[in-house]
Design a protein around this motif. Sequence first.
Motif, PDB file in Angstrom:
ATOM      1  N   ASP A 168      10.698  33.653  31.583  1.00  0.00           N
ATOM      2  CA  ASP A 168      10.442  32.562  30.639  1.00  0.00           C
ATOM      3  C   ASP A 168       9.753  33.164  29.420  1.00  0.00           C
ATOM      4  OD1 ASP A 168       9.889  30.291  29.259  1.00  0.00           O
ATOM      5  OD2 ASP A 168       8.776  29.297  30.867  1.00  0.00           O
ATOM      6  N   ARG A 169      10.530  33.738  28.522  1.00  0.00           N
ATOM      7  CA  ARG A 169       9.971  34.439  27.371  1.00  0.00           C
ATOM      8  C   ARG A 169       9.360  33.490  26.338  1.00  0.00           C
ATOM      9  NH1 ARG A 169      15.257  38.217  27.137  1.00  0.00           N
ATOM     10  NH2 ARG A 169      14.516  39.956  28.419  1.00  0.00           N
TER      11      ARG A 169
ATOM     12  N   TYR B  85       1.728  39.505  28.892  1.00  0.00           N
ATOM     13  CA  TYR B  85       3.089  39.005  29.045  1.00  0.00           C
ATOM     14  C   TYR B  85       3.860  39.061  27.733  1.00  0.00           C
ATOM     15  CZ  TYR B  85       1.344  36.630  33.328  1.00  0.00           C
ATOM     16  OH  TYR B  85       0.794  36.328  34.540  1.00  0.00           O
ATOM     17  N   ARG B  86       3.162  38.803  26.629  1.00  0.00           N
ATOM     18  CA  ARG B  86       3.842  38.658  25.335  1.00  0.00           C
ATOM     19  C   ARG B  86       4.459  39.956  24.841  1.00  0.00           C
ATOM     20  NH1 ARG B  86      -1.407  35.733  22.875  1.00  0.00           N
ATOM     21  NH2 ARG B  86      -2.251  37.525  24.009  1.00  0.00           N
ATOM     22  N   GLU B  87       3.901  41.085  25.255  1.00  0.00           N
ATOM     23  CA  GLU B  87       4.435  42.369  24.805  1.00  0.00           C
ATOM     24  C   GLU B  87       5.843  42.610  25.319  1.00  0.00           C
ATOM     25  OE1 GLU B  87       3.569  47.137  25.352  1.00  0.00           O
ATOM     26  OE2 GLU B  87       1.867  45.764  25.438  1.00  0.00           O
ATOM     27  N   ASP B  88       6.183  41.967  26.420  1.00  0.00           N
ATOM     28  CA  ASP B  88       7.451  42.252  27.087  1.00  0.00           C
ATOM     29  C   ASP B  88       8.660  41.806  26.277  1.00  0.00           C
ATOM     30  OD1 ASP B  88       8.726  43.288  29.499  1.00  0.00           O
ATOM     31  OD2 ASP B  88       9.426  41.239  29.779  1.00  0.00           O
TER      32      ASP B  88
ATOM     33  N   CYS C  38      13.451  42.508  19.438  1.00  0.00           N
ATOM     34  CA  CYS C  38      12.747  41.306  19.885  1.00  0.00           C
ATOM     35  C   CYS C  38      13.700  40.467  20.715  1.00  0.00           C
ATOM     36  CB  CYS C  38      12.244  40.502  18.689  1.00  0.00           C
ATOM     37  SG  CYS C  38      11.373  38.984  19.160  1.00  0.00           S
ATOM     38  N   THR C  39      13.395  40.323  21.999  1.00  0.00           N
ATOM     39  CA  THR C  39      14.276  39.602  22.915  1.00  0.00           C
ATOM     40  C   THR C  39      13.800  38.183  23.208  1.00  0.00           C
ATOM     41  OG1 THR C  39      13.098  40.418  24.877  1.00  0.00           O
ATOM     42  CG2 THR C  39      14.906  41.784  24.021  1.00  0.00           C
ATOM     43  N   LYS C  40      12.818  37.720  22.465  1.00  0.00           N
ATOM     44  CA  LYS C  40      12.233  36.406  22.745  1.00  0.00           C
ATOM     45  C   LYS C  40      13.295  35.312  22.723  1.00  0.00           C
ATOM     46  CE  LYS C  40       8.502  33.297  21.204  1.00  0.00           C
ATOM     47  NZ  LYS C  40       7.333  33.155  20.299  1.00  0.00           N
TER      48      LYS C  40
END
Length: 491
Positions: free
Chosen positions: A295-296, A351-354, A369-371
């Motif tokens: 869940d990005r 988590y946000r770095e992922d 950026c895969t968000k």
Amino acid sequence: MEIMKNIMITLLFPLFIVLMSSCQKWLKITPTDQFSASELFINKEGYLKALNGIYVDMTASRSYGNALSVGAIDVLAHYYHINSSTHNYYDVANHIYTDSTSIRIFDGIWTSSYKMIADANVLLEKTPNSPGTVLPQPYHAIVKGEALALRAFLHFDILRLFGSVWTADKITAPALPYALNSGTDLHPLLSPQDYLDQVIKDLEEASRLLADDPIRTSGVRHQENPAGDNSLYFRQYRLNYYAVQALLCRAYQWKQDREKTYSLAKELLTEINPGPNSKFPFVSNANATHNTLKDRLFSTEVIFSLYTNNRNNLFNTTFSSMLPKVQKLTFNLDNSDYSRVRELYDDENDYREDIWQLRTDNSITSLTCTKFESIANAPGQFMMPLIRLSEIILMLAESSPLQAEGVEYLNTIRRNRNAVNLNPTDRNALLQFISREFRKEVIGEGQQFYYYKRTQQTNLPRIDRLTGTVSMFLQNYVVPLPDSEIAVRSN
């Protein structure tokens, strides 16, 4: 989410016929002609279709489907590494508003925003003064409340983008038009101060109308109604009661009313109750770290989002590593250097770095950026977030009269991102940490530039290098009014 997709298609198809049949002559007719076909307003379904039409228009690329989310507005915030004058966003990133690309982008934002405002005004004008057989409760309050909220939302972002920096010497001179009706006459220019007061007035009325929003008693209801009528479900995708309250917090924060911001945000957070039973619970560790269905977007925390089934195209045309260097937005254009990531994310377990992944295509490696990469069946697959829980908490961190309380709000965010606590010992240090947390929270969501403008930051991250800062002149926070608007008013 396939259910939601089918719901939206079913609900919107008749409206598309009404709206798109005359699309070739859009600029030659008034918004009322385009939006007020008599058959549209004969029952509640027609009103709901008209309301949905505005939300759909917001997903267009020149609006929140790109320019006001992942695109130009975030480029203005110096998120990305743009080190070549041949990059498509080079002039935007350098706050050069006179080149053809900038003119096209910001004229598109202005035109589309006021078109949607005109449509909201038509809807308001067609809505009866009181509930009746054509538009009974609760739909009367929902339609009128959301239309007012949309009008305020769109106007507010015009103010935040095209309005002056909020200083005493800038906020009293006539500057921007606030459209209170759908007529084609020129709307008078209001000062930023009066303009913002009108935003607040619309939001307060919307809040009153949405006081009985089913989201308050039944939650977001992110599932199909077993009884068949989904018009009061999926409330995350509408300007619901909580979203309106959050917008009021934003407005008072822009007004630099710290006390009012704090009281409203505190009241809102208290009702949301961000614990396990919250209407907007923090993302779980399991969902944030899932091997295949991450869940990005931290979707459970999103208070208001647009629904778009075009997310994969958005990713492919904005962030994909397959794009040529002159098109993609990334933290690193052509190698595996993580410097920009390390400068922003101070805890590698965050988590946000992922969202930042090394991808190699066409023999070029870039930090991608895969968000917003669309993953089938992943949470938030069709979301374009515009308001989220963490913004409210960081508002409280900034506006709290107590240093210790502000630090606790800051660390509430960090704990729920799997990052270590921080201990800023004075207000300046706290504000610096808040700015960094906010930047991590809203990447791709079009809020960071407004944050810098509101707080009048004079140093922003460099775009031409992977680390460091560059001076920012306050006048560069003000995007000039489009030539079309200036020309009309000079006649």
